[in-house]
Design an enzyme around this catalytic site. Structure first.
Site, mmCIF file in Angstrom:
data_model
loop_
_atom_site.group_PDB
_atom_site.id
_atom_site.type_symbol
_atom_site.label_atom_id
_atom_site.label_comp_id
_atom_site.label_asym_id
_atom_site.label_seq_id
_atom_site.Cartn_x
_atom_site.Cartn_y
_atom_site.Cartn_z
ATOM 1 N N LYS A 1 32.508 29.316 10.010
ATOM 2 C CA LYS A 1 32.462 28.707 8.498
ATOM 3 C C LYS A 1 31.663 27.328 8.725
ATOM 4 C CE LYS A 1 35.367 27.276 4.929
ATOM 5 N NZ LYS A 1 36.658 27.360 4.129
ATOM 6 N N LYS B 1 30.218 32.799 6.965
ATOM 7 C CA LYS B 1 30.272 31.919 5.485
ATOM 8 C C LYS B 1 29.657 30.527 5.585
ATOM 9 C CE LYS B 1 33.488 29.904 2.531
ATOM 10 N NZ LYS B 1 34.634 29.388 2.451
HETATM 11 C C1 PBG Z 1 39.201 27.127 1.467
HETATM 12 C C2 PBG Z 1 38.091 27.993 1.077
HETATM 13 C C3 PBG Z 1 36.868 27.394 0.651
HETATM 14 C C4 PBG Z 1 36.008 28.573 0.318
HETATM 15 C C5 PBG Z 1 36.750 29.622 0.574
HETATM 16 N N1 PBG Z 1 37.966 29.132 1.242
HETATM 17 C C6 PBG Z 1 36.178 26.012 0.231
HETATM 18 C C7 PBG Z 1 35.847 25.125 1.099
HETATM 19 O O1 PBG Z 1 35.959 25.235 2.523
HETATM 20 O O2 PBG Z 1 35.652 23.958 0.733
HETATM 21 C C8 PBG Z 1 34.548 28.541 -0.359
HETATM 22 C C9 PBG Z 1 34.077 29.662 -1.139
HETATM 23 C C10 PBG Z 1 33.097 29.617 -2.033
HETATM 24 O O3 PBG Z 1 32.349 28.478 -2.125
HETATM 25 O O4 PBG Z 1 32.833 30.724 -2.694
HETATM 26 N N2 PBG Z 1 38.915 26.422 2.560
#
Ligand code: PBG
Length: 327
Positions: A197, A250
């Protein structure tokens, strides 16, 4: 003669729609898609997220109708995000039995037991400071956060979640959650780890939808630097080693090289998360009439699968299911 045979006629296999489908390498089906849902407290709420047209925050009473629609479309899995009214320093709302995700999960499993509930396991929607763990000064404390994340995962499993998806990017989160789930009698519940991520600007609209913008600083001490490829493998292999059952990469669209790398380096299902910013960009262009939404979106998801994604998490899941159904 021999010279002639070296002349390659690639177009032979593109002569008709039937010929093209005969040799098509990648196919999309509704089974590939997981639909994210934002659940808010309160009643009778269906708030459209301004930066994500077509995406809504729903209150619990709206859920049953939503599930009907999803089942009819053939969607088998939802990912649940909670948007609680009350937040505190330690994200209590994430792990109390009456938390919003726990309530939504129970409701879905009662009314639609066949629907797979994937619980996003993070604290950022529940903490007053908006970070994904416990903070000391300006620092997110890794090991202290692990205990709360493990507690969150167990309470989500107790509510009936079928898959736990930790997205917090603390070190050791997979092993901490695996151990806690096993000890609580949930050794059969898989972990879909947000292994790779990135600290991405593509999450902007999500933070509107989930009200989870960090109140100070950013997430760069826990989420990955977009410039790094080899680090993605390090994260992915660690999570496999710690017992992850599936791996998320992601964002997706700007990271398809990473999807391919992680796919080739591991042997468990790979999930591409087509995040909020990717959705918002396409929606905005579509609403302006600048692109042809349906073929473009289907092309994008085909590319994700071609890159190695087995599954795709996307706000477009309902549209895609509808388009595939009508094809
Ligand atoms: C929680 C989380 C996030 C997303 C999914 N779970 C946001 C972040 O890390 O700030 C983002 C998903 C998206 O942008 O569609 N940590």
């Amino acid at each position: 003669m021999i010279e002639n045979l070296k002349f390659k006629r690639h177009r032979r296999l593109r002569t008709s729609a039937s010929m093209r489908s005969l040799v098509r390498e990648t196919h999309l089906t509704t089974d590939d898609f997981i639909y994210p849902l934002f659940i808010v407290e309160g009643e009778n709420k269906k708030n459209e997220v301004s930066s994500m047209p077509g995406v809504y925050q729903l209150s619990l009473d709206q859920l049953e109708k939503e599930m009907e629609e999803l089942s009819e479309l053939g969607i088998r899995a939802v990912m649940i995000f909670g948007v609680p009214e009350d937040k505190d320093d330690v994200g209590t709302g994430a792990y109390i039995p009456e938390g919003i995700v726990q309530q939504a999960t129970k409701l879905i499993k009662e009314t639609h037991p066949e629907m797979l509930v994937v619980a996003d396991t993070c604290l950022c929607e529940y903490t007053s400071h908006g970070h994904c763990g416990v903070i000391h000064g300006e620092d997110v404390d890794n090991d202290e956060s692990l205990a709360l994340l493990a507690q969150t995962a167990v309470s989500q499993a107790e509510a009936g979640a079928d898959i736990i998806a930790p997205s917090n990017m603390m070190d050791g989160f997979v092993i901490a959650i695996r151990q806690a789930l096993d000890e609580a009698g949930f050794s059969h519940i898989p972990i879909m780890s947000y292994a790779v991520k990135y600290a991405s600007s593509f999450y902007g609209p999500f933070r509107d939808a989930a009200d989870s913008t960090p109140q100070f600083g950013d997430r760069k001490t826990y989420q990955m630097d977009p410039a790094n490829r080899r680090e993605a493998l390090k994260e992915a292999l660690t999570d496999v080693d710690e017992g992850a059952d599936m791996l998320i990469v992601k964002p997706a669209l700007a990271y398809l090289d990473i999807v391919r790398e992680v796919k080739d380096a591991t042997n468990i299902p790979i999930v591409a998360y087509n995040v909020s910013g990717e959705y918002a960009m396409i929606k905005a262009a579509a609403q302006n009439g600048w692109i042809d939404e349906k073929p473009l979106v289907l092309e994008m998801f085909t590319s994700m699968k071609r890159a190695g994604a087995d599954l795709i998490l996307t706000y477009y899941a309902k549209n895609v299911a509808t388009w595939l159904k009508n094809n």
